[in-house]
Design a protein around this motif. Structure first.
Motif, mmCIF file in Angstrom:
data_model
loop_
_atom_site.group_PDB
_atom_site.id
_atom_site.type_symbol
_atom_site.label_atom_id
_atom_site.label_comp_id
_atom_site.label_asym_id
_atom_site.label_seq_id
_atom_site.Cartn_x
_atom_site.Cartn_y
_atom_site.Cartn_z
ATOM 1 N N SER A 43 -0.675 -6.374 6.330
ATOM 2 C CA SER A 43 0.257 -7.421 6.769
ATOM 3 C C SER A 43 -0.393 -8.402 7.738
ATOM 4 C CB SER A 43 1.467 -6.772 7.459
ATOM 5 O OG SER A 43 1.033 -6.068 8.613
ATOM 6 N N ARG A 44 -1.707 -8.280 7.947
ATOM 7 C CA ARG A 44 -2.368 -9.067 8.984
ATOM 8 C C ARG A 44 -3.487 -9.943 8.417
ATOM 9 N NH1 ARG A 44 -0.577 -7.079 14.446
ATOM 10 N NH2 ARG A 44 1.058 -5.594 13.836
ATOM 11 N N MET A 45 -3.651 -11.102 9.035
ATOM 12 C CA MET A 45 -4.787 -11.982 8.761
ATOM 13 C C MET A 45 -5.547 -12.210 10.060
ATOM 14 S SD MET A 45 -3.233 -15.011 6.310
ATOM 15 C CE MET A 45 -2.230 -15.736 7.632
ATOM 16 N N VAL A 46 -6.848 -12.396 9.967
ATOM 17 C CA VAL A 46 -7.686 -12.684 11.129
ATOM 18 C C VAL A 46 -8.410 -14.001 10.859
ATOM 19 C CG1 VAL A 46 -9.577 -11.897 12.600
ATOM 20 C CG2 VAL A 46 -7.992 -10.229 11.609
ATOM 21 N N GLY A 66 0.759 -6.818 -0.023
ATOM 22 C CA GLY A 66 -0.016 -7.087 1.174
ATOM 23 C C GLY A 66 -1.451 -7.434 0.807
ATOM 24 N N HIS A 67 -2.211 -7.828 1.807
ATOM 25 C CA HIS A 67 -3.590 -8.243 1.582
ATOM 26 C C HIS A 67 -4.495 -7.045 1.301
ATOM 27 C CE1 HIS A 67 -2.788 -12.373 2.828
ATOM 28 N NE2 HIS A 67 -2.137 -11.894 3.879
ATOM 29 N N SER A 68 -5.343 -7.195 0.324
ATOM 30 C CA SER A 68 -6.400 -6.209 0.019
ATOM 31 C C SER A 68 -5.847 -4.799 -0.142
ATOM 32 C CB SER A 68 -7.478 -6.231 1.115
ATOM 33 O OG SER A 68 -8.027 -7.518 1.247
ATOM 34 N N VAL A 73 -7.599 -3.580 -4.992
ATOM 35 C CA VAL A 73 -9.057 -3.599 -4.774
ATOM 36 C C VAL A 73 -9.766 -2.671 -5.760
ATOM 37 C CG1 VAL A 73 -10.909 -3.050 -3.144
ATOM 38 C CG2 VAL A 73 -8.856 -4.265 -2.357
ATOM 39 N N ASP A 74 -9.254 -1.468 -5.924
ATOM 40 C CA ASP A 74 -9.882 -0.499 -6.836
ATOM 41 C C ASP A 74 -9.844 -1.008 -8.277
ATOM 42 O OD1 ASP A 74 -10.360 1.141 -4.698
ATOM 43 O OD2 ASP A 74 -8.707 2.528 -5.113
ATOM 44 N N TYR A 408 8.164 -14.292 3.662
ATOM 45 C CA TYR A 408 7.958 -13.232 2.667
ATOM 46 C C TYR A 408 7.536 -11.948 3.368
ATOM 47 C CZ TYR A 408 7.585 -16.919 -0.947
ATOM 48 O OH TYR A 408 7.806 -17.972 -1.796
ATOM 49 N N LEU A 409 8.178 -10.838 2.996
ATOM 50 C CA LEU A 409 7.709 -9.524 3.429
ATOM 51 C C LEU A 409 7.018 -8.828 2.271
ATOM 52 C CD1 LEU A 409 9.765 -10.115 5.797
ATOM 53 C CD2 LEU A 409 9.931 -7.623 6.004
ATOM 54 N N SER A 410 6.254 -7.798 2.593
ATOM 55 C CA SER A 410 5.467 -7.106 1.578
ATOM 56 C C SER A 410 5.539 -5.604 1.778
ATOM 57 C CB SER A 410 3.997 -7.550 1.655
ATOM 58 O OG SER A 410 3.374 -6.973 2.798
ATOM 59 N N VAL A 411 4.948 -4.893 0.845
ATOM 60 C CA VAL A 411 4.817 -3.439 0.949
ATOM 61 C C VAL A 411 4.109 -3.057 2.245
ATOM 62 C CG1 VAL A 411 3.605 -1.459 -0.068
ATOM 63 C CG2 VAL A 411 4.859 -3.057 -1.542
#
Length: 436
Positions: A43-46, A66-68, A73-74, A408-411
């Motif tokens: 849920s985070r970006m840097v 969510g991100h990645s 990814v797999d 937007y919310l995510s898993v």
């Protein structure tokens, strides 16, 4: 460390090489500057200044997991080792098409593309080919991509009674004005206007295209019976009904808005949340309509259509979302309710005129004196400058929110995220109160 310092410098550099400095005009709306992201997880970006943001933009909708997310990814890692794109078919396309037809009520067959804009163009082309008619009804405030044949400028501050029918004007300089000749623009949620227009032009109308829920402009729900009447009118006049579910598809649930609202269109456009952040869109619909692609009556082309990387991500995303009959959606909705309920309480405490329209895992916040926003006209009356200031304050606190007010919310979002977000919102409200 100066917040946004590197993003500001990178933005100036970018403008020397990249037209407008951003790859989508929407990103330039972010204040005080379009942020440059270094990495994102969950849920985070840097950003490039190493500032962490709780993300409620979620790539404007696609990051449902969510991100990645490890599942995405797999899947991509496994696929990239055996091929990125072939210019030929692969089994994954069959599997993904089967999944979509399993979950989306109207989809008996599908065609893949890369963007929502492309999917809409195919749906419109199919409609005209299938019906032999040319005119398209669309609605003010709805977004269906930026192609010349459907993009329009929205009205600003007009009451419903002031609409002229038909009405359409280009959304941008350089747009072919003749491309909109057969586009009729109507106010949404106005059944009388819809009936009158179909009575007048019904023999010429190929399709009605609509967001089943007006997500782009206020998360506005259809009035009771409105979509049902739209479905009836379309069927009676041999008009195809298209639901643009680029936002709502696989985000409101596995069957999208059409399942939630129990209204089945003839065609649907899907995108965003389908492929876990990778570019993939689709058109789904009745077999007899989609078969116009099968026999080359309607051309559908694209080098990246159904590319293996996007398809592998989509399969992984749908597999994750469908576990326990889609139970994960209930978890996200629980978090959404916690955030919105407490946000409303904070606004009341600080005497800030906040209104929230909510649709499952999506919600729209706006500063307005209206107690209910159920039309595009009312949505256009919101206090845009004040809300822009609010989102800028949130960015400074490490919360990324679209200036338009769509969240937007995510898993990947957690109770901790919600708690931190509410604390930061209260700080922003306090600052706004002091500046009044």
């Amino acid at each position: 460390m100066k917040m946004f310092g590197k993003s500001k410098r990178l933005y100036e550099t970018s403008k020397r090489h990249l037209a407008s400095g951003v790859s989508s005009n929407l990103r330039s709306e972010m204040k005080p500057v379009p942020i440059f992201i270094n990495k994102a997880q969950g849920s985070r970006m840097v950003d490039e200044d190493s500032v962490e943001f709780i993300d409620y933009i979620m790539a404007y909708g696609p990051q449902m997991l969510g991100h990645s997310h490890p599942a995405i990814v797999d899947a991509i890692k496994s696929q990239i080792e055996i091929g990125q794109t072939y210019g030929a078919q692969h089994k994954g396309e069959i599997e993904l098409a089967k999944k979509i037809t399993e979950y989306v009520p109207c989809a008996e067959k599908v065609s893949f593309s890369s963007t929502g804009t492309e999917a809409v163009q195919l749906a419109l082309r199919l409609s005209r080919a299938y019906t032999g008619k040319q005119k398209i009804i669309r609605f003010d405030g709805h977004y269906h991509g930026w192609a010349d044949t459907i993009a329009i400028s929205f009205t600003e501050g007009e009451e419903l009674s002031n609409y002229k029918n038909p009405k359409s004007s280009p959304s941008t300089a350089g747009q072919n004005v003749n491309a909109l000749t057969d586009v009729i623009v109507l106010p949404w949620n106005d059944v009388e206007m819809l009936e009158a227009t179909i009575n007048e032009f019904g023999g010429e109308i190929a399709a009605i295209i609509t967001e089943p829920i007006m997500c782009n402009s206020g998360c506005i729900s259809p009035k009771q019976g409105y979509l049902e009447r739209m479905r009836e009118l379309a069927s009676n006049k041999d008009i195809l009904l298209i639901f643009d579910e680029v936002i709502t598809g696989f985000r409101l649930g596995l069957g999208g808005a059409q399942e939630k609202l129990n209204v089945t269109p003839d065609l649907v456009t899907l995108g965003k949340a389908v492929a876990g952040g990778l570019p993939l869109s689709a058109v789904g619909g009745k077999k007899e309509i989609m078969d116009l692609v099968s026999d080359n009556t309607v051309y559908h082309m694209g080098t990246q259509n159904g590319n293996p990387l996007s398809v592998s991500a989509a399969l992984a995303s749908i597999k994750f979302l469908s576990r326990k009959n889609g139970h994960v959606y209930k978890n996200i909705e629980t978090l959404t309710n916690k955030l919105t309920n407490n946000l409303e309480k904070l606004a009341e405490e600080y005497k800030i005129p906040l209104l929230i329209n909510k649709q499952g895992t999506i919600f729209h916040t706006m500063f307005t004196s209206y107690k209910e926003v159920d039309t595009f006209y009312k949505f256009q009356q919101r206090d845009i400058p004040r809300f822009n200031k609010f989102t800028e304050l949130l960015m400074a606190e490490g919360v990324a929110v679209r200036p338009s007010g769509l969240w937007y919310l995510s898993v990947a979002h957690t109770q901790k995220d919600i708690g931190e977000t509410l604390d930061k919102i209260e700080k922003c409200f306090n600052k706004m109160k002091k500046e009044q």
